[in-house]
Design a protein around this motif. Structure first.
Motif, mmCIF file in Angstrom:
data_model
loop_
_atom_site.group_PDB
_atom_site.id
_atom_site.type_symbol
_atom_site.label_atom_id
_atom_site.label_comp_id
_atom_site.label_asym_id
_atom_site.label_seq_id
_atom_site.Cartn_x
_atom_site.Cartn_y
_atom_site.Cartn_z
ATOM 1 N N LYS A 20 0.828 -1.139 -0.170
ATOM 2 C CA LYS A 20 -0.153 0.083 -0.062
ATOM 3 C C LYS A 20 0.837 1.252 0.026
ATOM 4 C CE LYS A 20 -3.963 1.805 2.478
ATOM 5 N NZ LYS A 20 -4.988 1.899 3.520
ATOM 6 N N SER A 21 1.956 1.291 0.899
ATOM 7 C CA SER A 21 2.765 2.457 0.900
ATOM 8 C C SER A 21 3.491 2.614 -0.378
ATOM 9 C CB SER A 21 3.741 2.476 2.160
ATOM 10 O OG SER A 21 4.741 1.422 1.969
ATOM 11 N N ARG A 22 3.950 1.543 -1.156
ATOM 12 C CA ARG A 22 4.723 1.682 -2.375
ATOM 13 C C ARG A 22 3.676 2.532 -3.552
ATOM 14 N NH1 ARG A 22 7.152 -3.545 -1.045
ATOM 15 N NH2 ARG A 22 5.477 -4.566 -2.194
ATOM 16 N N ARG A 23 2.416 1.788 -3.537
ATOM 17 C CA ARG A 23 1.452 2.399 -4.360
ATOM 18 C C ARG A 23 1.389 3.784 -4.019
ATOM 19 N NH1 ARG A 23 -2.575 0.757 -7.749
ATOM 20 N NH2 ARG A 23 -4.817 2.176 -7.538
ATOM 21 N N ALA A 24 1.252 4.307 -2.925
ATOM 22 C CA ALA A 24 0.912 5.580 -2.400
ATOM 23 C C ALA A 24 2.279 6.415 -2.948
ATOM 24 C CB ALA A 24 0.895 5.832 -1.096
ATOM 25 N N LYS A 25 3.523 5.777 -2.825
ATOM 26 C CA LYS A 25 4.676 6.696 -3.129
ATOM 27 C C LYS A 25 4.636 6.741 -4.873
ATOM 28 C CE LYS A 25 8.753 6.573 -0.745
ATOM 29 N NZ LYS A 25 9.968 5.817 -0.168
ATOM 30 N N ARG A 26 4.059 5.943 -5.691
ATOM 31 C CA ARG A 26 4.097 5.872 -7.150
ATOM 32 C C ARG A 26 3.240 7.037 -7.285
ATOM 33 N NH1 ARG A 26 4.854 0.162 -6.973
ATOM 34 N NH2 ARG A 26 2.643 -0.235 -6.819
ATOM 35 N N LEU A 27 2.060 7.016 -6.801
ATOM 36 C CA LEU A 27 0.922 8.094 -6.728
ATOM 37 C C LEU A 27 1.560 9.266 -6.565
ATOM 38 C CD1 LEU A 27 -2.265 6.408 -5.928
ATOM 39 C CD2 LEU A 27 -1.643 6.947 -8.097
ATOM 40 N N VAL A 28 2.172 9.697 -5.492
ATOM 41 C CA VAL A 28 3.072 10.843 -5.163
ATOM 42 C C VAL A 28 3.899 11.335 -6.339
ATOM 43 C CG1 VAL A 28 4.420 12.014 -3.595
ATOM 44 C CG2 VAL A 28 2.379 10.856 -2.782
ATOM 45 N N LYS A 29 4.840 10.318 -6.748
ATOM 46 C CA LYS A 29 5.829 10.634 -7.655
ATOM 47 C C LYS A 29 5.146 10.981 -8.928
ATOM 48 C CE LYS A 29 9.834 8.705 -10.229
ATOM 49 N NZ LYS A 29 10.430 7.699 -10.765
ATOM 50 N N ALA A 30 4.144 10.239 -9.511
ATOM 51 C CA ALA A 30 3.366 10.629 -10.636
ATOM 52 C C ALA A 30 3.007 12.060 -10.701
ATOM 53 C CB ALA A 30 2.352 9.602 -10.890
ATOM 54 N N GLN A 31 2.198 12.471 -9.670
ATOM 55 C CA GLN A 31 1.897 13.933 -9.251
ATOM 56 C C GLN A 31 2.808 14.883 -9.194
ATOM 57 O OE1 GLN A 31 -0.422 13.343 -6.024
ATOM 58 N NE2 GLN A 31 -2.394 12.786 -6.891
ATOM 59 N N ALA A 32 4.001 14.502 -8.847
ATOM 60 C CA ALA A 32 5.154 15.338 -8.747
ATOM 61 C C ALA A 32 5.721 15.879 -10.216
ATOM 62 C CB ALA A 32 6.170 14.962 -7.917
ATOM 63 N N ILE A 33 5.757 14.711 -10.977
ATOM 64 C CA ILE A 33 6.334 14.882 -12.354
ATOM 65 C C ILE A 33 5.401 15.234 -13.493
ATOM 66 C CG2 ILE A 33 8.388 13.354 -11.922
ATOM 67 C CD1 ILE A 33 6.956 11.199 -13.820
ATOM 68 N N ALA A 34 4.067 15.115 -12.988
ATOM 69 C CA ALA A 34 2.960 15.591 -14.031
ATOM 70 C C ALA A 34 3.476 16.862 -14.731
ATOM 71 C CB ALA A 34 1.512 15.531 -13.512
ATOM 72 N N PRO A 35 3.135 17.038 -16.029
ATOM 73 C CA PRO A 35 2.245 16.147 -16.898
ATOM 74 C C PRO A 35 3.258 15.296 -17.892
ATOM 75 C CG PRO A 35 2.914 18.245 -17.994
ATOM 76 C CD PRO A 35 3.366 18.398 -16.737
ATOM 77 N N ARG A 36 4.586 15.021 -17.087
ATOM 78 C CA ARG A 36 5.428 14.098 -17.977
ATOM 79 C C ARG A 36 5.226 12.829 -17.703
ATOM 80 N NH1 ARG A 36 10.676 17.090 -15.390
ATOM 81 N NH2 ARG A 36 9.236 17.108 -13.646
ATOM 82 N N PRO A 37 5.558 11.709 -18.592
ATOM 83 C CA PRO A 37 5.088 10.419 -18.629
ATOM 84 C C PRO A 37 5.561 9.743 -17.398
ATOM 85 C CG PRO A 37 5.965 10.870 -20.737
ATOM 86 C CD PRO A 37 6.282 12.009 -19.974
ATOM 87 N N VAL A 38 4.526 8.723 -16.915
ATOM 88 C CA VAL A 38 5.012 8.250 -15.309
ATOM 89 C C VAL A 38 6.066 7.164 -15.331
ATOM 90 C CG1 VAL A 38 4.055 6.623 -13.743
ATOM 91 C CG2 VAL A 38 2.717 8.437 -14.580
ATOM 92 N N ALA A 39 6.275 6.537 -16.710
ATOM 93 C CA ALA A 39 7.348 5.508 -16.993
ATOM 94 C C ALA A 39 8.495 6.124 -17.068
ATOM 95 C CB ALA A 39 6.962 4.715 -18.145
ATOM 96 N N GLY A 40 8.687 7.454 -17.313
ATOM 97 C CA GLY A 40 10.242 7.881 -17.469
ATOM 98 C C GLY A 40 10.350 8.327 -18.812
ATOM 99 N N LEU A 41 11.844 8.134 -19.015
ATOM 100 C CA LEU A 41 12.364 8.919 -20.556
ATOM 101 C C LEU A 41 12.010 7.712 -21.572
ATOM 102 C CD1 LEU A 41 15.752 9.730 -19.003
ATOM 103 C CD2 LEU A 41 13.936 11.222 -19.480
ATOM 104 N N LEU A 42 12.305 8.217 -22.808
ATOM 105 C CA LEU A 42 12.116 7.372 -23.790
ATOM 106 C C LEU A 42 13.316 6.502 -24.012
ATOM 107 C CD1 LEU A 42 10.405 6.484 -26.636
ATOM 108 C CD2 LEU A 42 11.883 8.468 -27.614
ATOM 109 N N ARG A 43 13.194 5.267 -24.203
ATOM 110 C CA ARG A 43 14.140 4.420 -24.368
ATOM 111 C C ARG A 43 14.455 3.807 -25.979
ATOM 112 N NH1 ARG A 43 17.367 5.307 -19.815
ATOM 113 N NH2 ARG A 43 15.990 5.542 -17.813
ATOM 114 N N PRO A 44 15.782 3.617 -26.376
ATOM 115 C CA PRO A 44 15.917 3.062 -27.664
ATOM 116 C C PRO A 44 15.346 1.472 -27.542
ATOM 117 C CG PRO A 44 18.057 3.192 -26.573
ATOM 118 C CD PRO A 44 16.930 3.745 -25.332
#
Length: 169
Positions: A20-44
């Motif tokens: 539950k705490s990992r899920r909450a942390k992921r949501l906080v991170k997603a809100q912090a970097i919004a509107p950038r993609p949750v998955a991070g950078l584009l990879r080759p």
């Protein structure tokens, strides 16, 4: 002690709470970097290493400088627009270089670039209409799909039936 935690099956810890705490942390991170993609950078797209796996493709660490140059992306600008860069990687085939250049071009065409100052948008920034419809991407950035050779069954010809592999060798 052998390093095996024998008490683990008896006292597994707070597994559900940690989830539950990992899920909450992921949501906080997603809100912090919004509107950038949750998955991070584009990879080759890169091929796996050994003979067993080299037919498969996977996500690499970053795009080569040649790939960025061919796609018309500055190496300093790449990280600022969400593209991973690996200056150590080399292009060993023209096919993989072209595949990654196409990947970069597709990403650039879909990219919505927010202006640093809303009052003074610069050249290359997206229009207000595009910014208004922008949403955060939750899945992977341009997912990698495996390419399989087309293998369809066919009838064996009479010539192939007559041919002897033993004699040709």
């Amino acid at each position: 002690s052998s390093g095996i935690n024998a008490e683990w099956p008896l006292r597994p810890g707070n597994q559900a709470g940690k989830k539950k705490s990992r899920r909450a942390k992921r949501l906080v991170k997603a809100q912090a970097i919004a509107p950038r993609p949750v998955a991070g950078l584009l990879r080759p797209v890169v091929h796996c290493q050994t003979i067993r796996y080299n037919a498969r493709v996977r996500a690499g660490r970053g795009f080569t400088l040649d790939e960025l140059k061919a796609a018309g992306v500055n190496r300093k600008q790449a990280l600022s627009i969400g593209i991973a860069v690996d200056h150590r990687r080399k292009n060993r085939s023209q096919e993989s270089l072209q595949a990654n250049v196409l990947r970069l071009k597709e990403y650039k065409s879909r990219l919505i670039l927010f202006p640093r100052k809303a009052a003074k948008p610069k050249k290359g920034d997206s229009t207000q209409a595009e910014i208004d419809v922008a949403t955060q991407l939750t899945g992977p950035v341009l997912p990698i799909v495996q390419q399989y050779a087309d293998t369809t069954a066919r009838v064996i010809t009479d010539e192939e039936k007559k041919a002897s592999a033993f004699q040709t060798m």
